[in-house]
Design an enzyme around this catalytic site. Structure first.
Site, PDB file in Angstrom:
ATOM      1  CB  SER A  38      44.681  78.344 -42.874  1.00 39.55           C
ATOM      2  OG  SER A  38      45.888  77.620 -42.895  1.00 39.55           O
ATOM      3  CB  SER A 110      40.276  85.016 -34.450  1.00 42.98           C
ATOM      4  OG  SER A 110      41.009  85.881 -35.291  1.00 42.98           O
TER       5      SER A 110
END
Length: 208
Positions: A38, A110
């Protein structure tokens, strides 16, 4: 998770094939799968690349992790099982985009290699381009305008990748973009060059 198809469901073969759509579009349809922590710049690069591809007349679509969870995957949380189901659904949707002749740009953390490998196997080796947005955790935290890392370190967000949940780096990605040291423009240029080299795009000077 994942439903088993009924034996009464038969795949209908269309006369307008993926190959015909690709010829019409004048580019191949592939999936660029952006993965990384992130704050690593996945969505930013995906959308910037889409702008460049749009300028060249390409058919594209960006699938972003946050946006998908507002609809297709709104029923999923962030447990390991739900993350895997999230990626499975995305992989199936991307397969439809490729059959439609579209360049699909997918920006998802992912975090698990097995999940990314399953999408690779679903789409086919030549259609899945893994793009690792490599960025140090320190830089990702500095970029954290939403305050997610701070909340995760305070224990307010469980299963947060990089803090309380692991991220498994790609072992052999097709492309590595160093998003903590290179400019956005340089990252886009790198990816366009790769797509030209792979024959997905015609070189700009060849486009009439």
């Amino acid at each position: 998770m994942g439903a088993v198809a009924s034996s009464n469901v038969v795949w209908h073969h269309a006369t307008v094939t993926r190959e015909r759509r690709e010829r019409l579009n004048r580019h191949r349809s592939v999936n660029l799968w952006f993965t990384g922590l992130s704050g690593a710049g996945k969505s930013t690069i995906a959308h910037a690349l889409e702008e460049e591809l749009y300028r060249r007349g390409c058919r594209t679509f960006v699938l972003d992790g946050d946006n998908v969870r507002h609809g297709l995957c709104a029923d999923l949380g962030f447990s390991d099982e739900d993350r895997r189901e999230n990626i499975r659904r995305i992989g199936e949707m991307v397969k439809l985009f490729l059959n439609a002749g579209v360049i699909a740009l997918t920006a998802f953390i992912s975090p698990f290699r097995d999940d990314r490998q399953r999408v690779r196997e679903l789409l086919g080796e030549g259609d899945f381009i893994e793009v690792y947005c490599r960025c140090s955790l320190d830089v990702c935290e500095q970029r954290d305008v939403k305050g997610l890392y701070q909340r995760a370190r305070a224990g307010e967000i469980p299963h947060f990748t990089g803090i309380s949940s692991p991220y498994e780096e790609p072992e052999a990605p097709e492309v590595v973009v160093e998003t903590d040291t290179r400019s956005l423009e340089a990252c886009v240029d790198q990816l366009v060059g790769y797509l030209e080299q792979r024959g997905v795009l015609e070189p700009l000077e060849a486009i009439v």
